[in-house]
Design a protein around this motif. Structure first.
Motif, PDB file in Angstrom:
ATOM      1  N   ARG A 174       0.817  -1.217   0.000  1.00 36.55           N
ATOM      2  CA  ARG A 174       0.000   0.000   0.000  1.00 36.55           C
ATOM      3  C   ARG A 174       0.855   1.273   0.000  1.00 36.55           C
ATOM      4  O   ARG A 174       0.621   2.215   0.747  1.00 36.55           O
ATOM      5  CB  ARG A 174      -0.943  -0.001   1.208  1.00 36.55           C
ATOM      6  CG  ARG A 174      -1.968  -1.133   1.185  1.00 36.55           C
ATOM      7  CD  ARG A 174      -2.923  -1.030   2.349  1.00 36.55           C
ATOM      8  NE  ARG A 174      -3.909  -2.120   2.283  1.00 36.55           N
ATOM      9  CZ  ARG A 174      -4.896  -2.287   3.177  1.00 36.55           C
ATOM     10  NH1 ARG A 174      -5.015  -1.415   4.199  1.00 36.55           N
ATOM     11  NH2 ARG A 174      -5.745  -3.281   3.054  1.00 36.55           N
ATOM     12  N   GLN A 175       1.841   1.271  -0.909  1.00 35.10           N
ATOM     13  CA  GLN A 175       2.714   2.421  -1.093  1.00 35.10           C
ATOM     14  C   GLN A 175       2.362   3.123  -2.399  1.00 35.10           C
ATOM     15  O   GLN A 175       1.822   2.511  -3.319  1.00 35.10           O
ATOM     16  CB  GLN A 175       4.184   1.976  -1.123  1.00 35.10           C
ATOM     17  CG  GLN A 175       4.677   1.363   0.176  1.00 35.10           C
ATOM     18  CD  GLN A 175       4.729   2.382   1.293  1.00 35.10           C
ATOM     19  OE1 GLN A 175       5.043   3.557   1.074  1.00 35.10           O
ATOM     20  NE2 GLN A 175       4.404   1.932   2.500  1.00 35.10           N
ATOM     21  N   PRO A 176       2.657   4.421  -2.502  1.00 41.02           N
ATOM     22  CA  PRO A 176       2.390   5.143  -3.762  1.00 41.02           C
ATOM     23  C   PRO A 176       3.183   4.539  -4.915  1.00 41.02           C
ATOM     24  O   PRO A 176       4.326   4.099  -4.749  1.00 41.02           O
ATOM     25  CB  PRO A 176       2.840   6.577  -3.454  1.00 41.02           C
ATOM     26  CG  PRO A 176       2.876   6.674  -1.972  1.00 41.02           C
ATOM     27  CD  PRO A 176       3.188   5.305  -1.451  1.00 41.02           C
ATOM     28  N   THR A 177       2.593   4.545  -6.095  1.00 40.23           N
ATOM     29  CA  THR A 177       3.259   3.962  -7.280  1.00 40.23           C
ATOM     30  C   THR A 177       3.299   4.908  -8.481  1.00 40.23           C
ATOM     31  O   THR A 177       3.786   4.524  -9.541  1.00 40.23           O
ATOM     32  CB  THR A 177       2.526   2.676  -7.696  1.00 40.23           C
ATOM     33  OG1 THR A 177       1.153   2.993  -7.987  1.00 40.23           O
ATOM     34  CG2 THR A 177       2.586   1.629  -6.604  1.00 40.23           C
ATOM     35  N   ALA A 178       2.791   6.120  -8.328  1.00 44.08           N
ATOM     36  CA  ALA A 178       2.699   7.039  -9.480  1.00 44.08           C
ATOM     37  C   ALA A 178       4.078   7.373 -10.032  1.00 44.08           C
ATOM     38  O   ALA A 178       4.308   7.342 -11.249  1.00 44.08           O
ATOM     39  CB  ALA A 178       1.959   8.310  -9.077  1.00 44.08           C
ATOM     40  N   LEU A 179       5.026   7.694  -9.149  1.00 45.71           N
ATOM     41  CA  LEU A 179       6.371   8.047  -9.601  1.00 45.71           C
ATOM     42  C   LEU A 179       7.065   6.862 -10.251  1.00 45.71           C
ATOM     43  O   LEU A 179       7.751   7.009 -11.281  1.00 45.71           O
ATOM     44  CB  LEU A 179       7.192   8.564  -8.420  1.00 45.71           C
ATOM     45  CG  LEU A 179       8.632   8.984  -8.724  1.00 45.71           C
ATOM     46  CD1 LEU A 179       8.650  10.106  -9.755  1.00 45.71           C
ATOM     47  CD2 LEU A 179       9.362   9.410  -7.454  1.00 45.71           C
ATOM     48  N   ALA A 180       6.896   5.667  -9.683  1.00 45.09           N
ATOM     49  CA  ALA A 180       7.526   4.475 -10.258  1.00 45.09           C
ATOM     50  C   ALA A 180       6.987   4.199 -11.656  1.00 45.09           C
ATOM     51  O   ALA A 180       7.748   3.876 -12.585  1.00 45.09           O
ATOM     52  CB  ALA A 180       7.293   3.274  -9.345  1.00 45.09           C
ATOM     53  N   ILE A 181       5.663   4.329 -11.840  1.00 45.51           N
ATOM     54  CA  ILE A 181       5.073   4.101 -13.169  1.00 45.51           C
ATOM     55  C   ILE A 181       5.601   5.105 -14.175  1.00 45.51           C
ATOM     56  O   ILE A 181       5.926   4.766 -15.327  1.00 45.51           O
ATOM     57  CB  ILE A 181       3.543   4.160 -13.066  1.00 45.51           C
ATOM     58  CG1 ILE A 181       3.019   2.994 -12.215  1.00 45.51           C
ATOM     59  CG2 ILE A 181       2.907   4.141 -14.441  1.00 45.51           C
ATOM     60  CD1 ILE A 181       1.533   3.048 -11.954  1.00 45.51           C
ATOM     61  N   LEU A 182       5.730   6.362 -13.736  1.00 45.27           N
ATOM     62  CA  LEU A 182       6.227   7.402 -14.639  1.00 45.27           C
ATOM     63  C   LEU A 182       7.669   7.124 -15.069  1.00 45.27           C
ATOM     64  O   LEU A 182       8.010   7.210 -16.254  1.00 45.27           O
ATOM     65  CB  LEU A 182       6.124   8.757 -13.934  1.00 45.27           C
ATOM     66  CG  LEU A 182       6.612   9.974 -14.713  1.00 45.27           C
ATOM     67  CD1 LEU A 182       5.797  10.162 -15.973  1.00 45.27           C
ATOM     68  CD2 LEU A 182       6.545  11.214 -13.831  1.00 45.27           C
ATOM     69  N   LEU A 183       8.524   6.776 -14.108  1.00 42.21           N
ATOM     70  CA  LEU A 183       9.931   6.524 -14.441  1.00 42.21           C
ATOM     71  C   LEU A 183      10.094   5.269 -15.295  1.00 42.21           C
ATOM     72  O   LEU A 183      10.921   5.226 -16.223  1.00 42.21           O
ATOM     73  CB  LEU A 183      10.739   6.396 -13.155  1.00 42.21           C
ATOM     74  CG  LEU A 183      10.839   7.669 -12.302  1.00 42.21           C
ATOM     75  CD1 LEU A 183      11.587   7.390 -11.007  1.00 42.21           C
ATOM     76  CD2 LEU A 183      11.532   8.773 -13.084  1.00 42.21           C
ATOM     77  N   ILE A 184       9.319   4.224 -15.011  1.00 38.40           N
ATOM     78  CA  ILE A 184       9.404   3.000 -15.812  1.00 38.40           C
ATOM     79  C   ILE A 184       8.938   3.282 -17.244  1.00 38.40           C
ATOM     80  O   ILE A 184       9.487   2.733 -18.217  1.00 38.40           O
ATOM     81  CB  ILE A 184       8.568   1.884 -15.167  1.00 38.40           C
ATOM     82  CG1 ILE A 184       9.322   1.321 -13.967  1.00 38.40           C
ATOM     83  CG2 ILE A 184       8.277   0.761 -16.151  1.00 38.40           C
ATOM     84  CD1 ILE A 184      10.641   0.654 -14.309  1.00 38.40           C
TER      85      ILE A 184
END
Length: 414
Positions: free
Chosen positions: A70-80
């Motif tokens: 249950r951690q934020p994933t928006a930044l990870a999706i953007l960088l990937i």
């Protein structure tokens, strides 16, 4: 300016949060793991597709772990997405190498694709950290009679960059149309295309500055200052630029041509606006020659498709041998050496008679100037060997020293 710096300083605590650092670490591991897997287990010479698949699999695994925790994933999706975009672009460019020249692949990679991806990343990050509309209204001061804010400077930089990069393909289209309509040579059409490109860049820049509100009088003053600078400071650069345009318009020098420079034959690899890039066969070196060099000195040129070269060797033979026999023998020897053209056939001449013997010149055609030294050496070696077999002597240089006649001391006696 202080408001902008304060806004950027306010982003630092957000970037230092544990949730952000965790996403950055997972993206770095996915990218590094995908690259390692691609080079370790992917097909030899083509690890790109396997690297993309491995990166996507590791990224999906990391995203699943973040979602479970249950951690934020928006930044990870953007960088990937940016990493995957870079890998996909490399796959496309490798396929495009089959039908695009290398000098166009590199600008596409470094001037269009990568800046577009990183610009999109920056645009999305700013929206995540702050509101773009509020950031664009931050004032930066008064420039050339206009109140400038962050949005104006951003628009100026982006539009100028797009003018510089995106005006290239339309200029090539103009060159192609001119070539088709007016039967112009490729280099002449390219020169006109470059002129169109610079005109579009200049007019677009002036129009953009007028839209922002810059004072036209200040712009004219800056243009005048630049003209003075061109006249005194960078006149050589400006002269090479004009010389490059003239060479392109005239078509006297084209990629693939062979020219003689300081006694060495060089192939024209690329004709730029400031300098011309040459390849020298003697030491496999690339030379960058200013364009003004081709206007200030004469140049021997072999155009594309016309590289046959007339060369010669000089040889001295014993003067006691019949001249007709030596001439026929030299022509026969040259005709039997690989690399010597049979049409027109080799031709030998009597140059004169010197102290050592008869001087002969043997002229013959070869297929390329780059083979001049090798074939001339082969012809000379064949002539020396053949003369030795026939017992014809090749005289060596002789030095005759004569002493001056001296009179006895006191003069002569009668």
């Amino acid at each position: 300016m202080n408001d902008l710096l304060g806004q950027m300083v306010g982003w630092l605590p957000m970037l230092g949060r544990p949730q952000v650092l965790l996403q950055l670490a997972l993206v770095a591991l996915a990218a590094a793991g995908g690259r390692l897997a691609g080079h370790r287990f992917g097909p030899t010479g083509r690890p790109g597709a396997f690297e993309l698949g491995a990166t996507a699999a590791l990224a999906a695994l990391g995203w699943g772990l973040l979602a479970i925790a249950r951690q934020p994933t928006a930044l990870a999706i953007l960088l990937i997405a940016v990493v995957a975009g870079l890998q996909v672009s490399e796959l496309v460019l490798r396929r495009a190498e089959r039908w695009l020249p290398e000098d166009q692949i590199q600008p596409l990679r470094h001037l269009l694709i990568r800046p577009f991806l990183f610009g999109g990343l920056l645009w999305a990050l700013i929206e995540e950290l702050d509101t773009r509309a509020e950031l664009a209204l931050i004032p930066l001061g008064r420039w050339m009679g206009a109140n400038v804010n962050v949005g104006d400077v951003t628009r100026l930089v982006v539009v100028l960059y797009l003018l510089l990069v995106a005006s290239g393909p339309p200029s090539l289209g103009v060159a192609w149309l001119l070539k088709r309509c007016f039967a112009l040579e490729r280099v002449s059409a390219r020169a006109i295309g470059l002129m169109v490109r610079y005109a579009v860049i200049s007019l677009g820049t002036v129009a953009l500055l007028e839209t922002i509100g810059f004072n036209s009088t200040a712009l004219l003053a800056i243009a005048g200052g630049l003209s003075v600078g061109l006249g005194f400071g960078v006149k050589e650069v400006f002269g090479n630029f004009v010389s490059g345009l003239w060479l392109l318009f005239e078509g006297s020098l084209r990629p693939g041509d062979i020219i003689a420079l300081d006694g060495d034959f060089c192939e024209v690899r690329r004709l730029g606006l400031r300098a011309t890039r040459l390849w020298r066969d003697r030491d496999n070196a690339e030379l960058v020659i200013p364009n003004q060099t081709f206007f200030n000195s004469s140049t021997v040129e072999f155009s594309v498709g016309r590289t046959r070269f007339l060369t010669q060797i000089a040889i001295c033979v014993d003067a006691g041998q019949p001249a007709t026999t030596i001439l026929a023998l030299l022509e026969e020897i040259a005709a039997g050496v690989p690399g010597v053209e049979s049409h027109p056939p080799p031709k030998a001449y009597v140059q004169g008679v010197g102290d050592r013997g008869g001087d002969y010149v043997l002229k013959f055609w070869i297929h390329s100037p780059f083979a001049n030294r090798m074939i001339c050496s082969a012809v000379m070696a064949a002539a020396i060997e053949r003369f030795r077999e026939l017992g014809i002597s090749l005289p060596f240089p002789r030095l005759i020293v004569e002493r001056a006649r001296t009179e006895p001391p006191g003069g002569s006696f009668g």
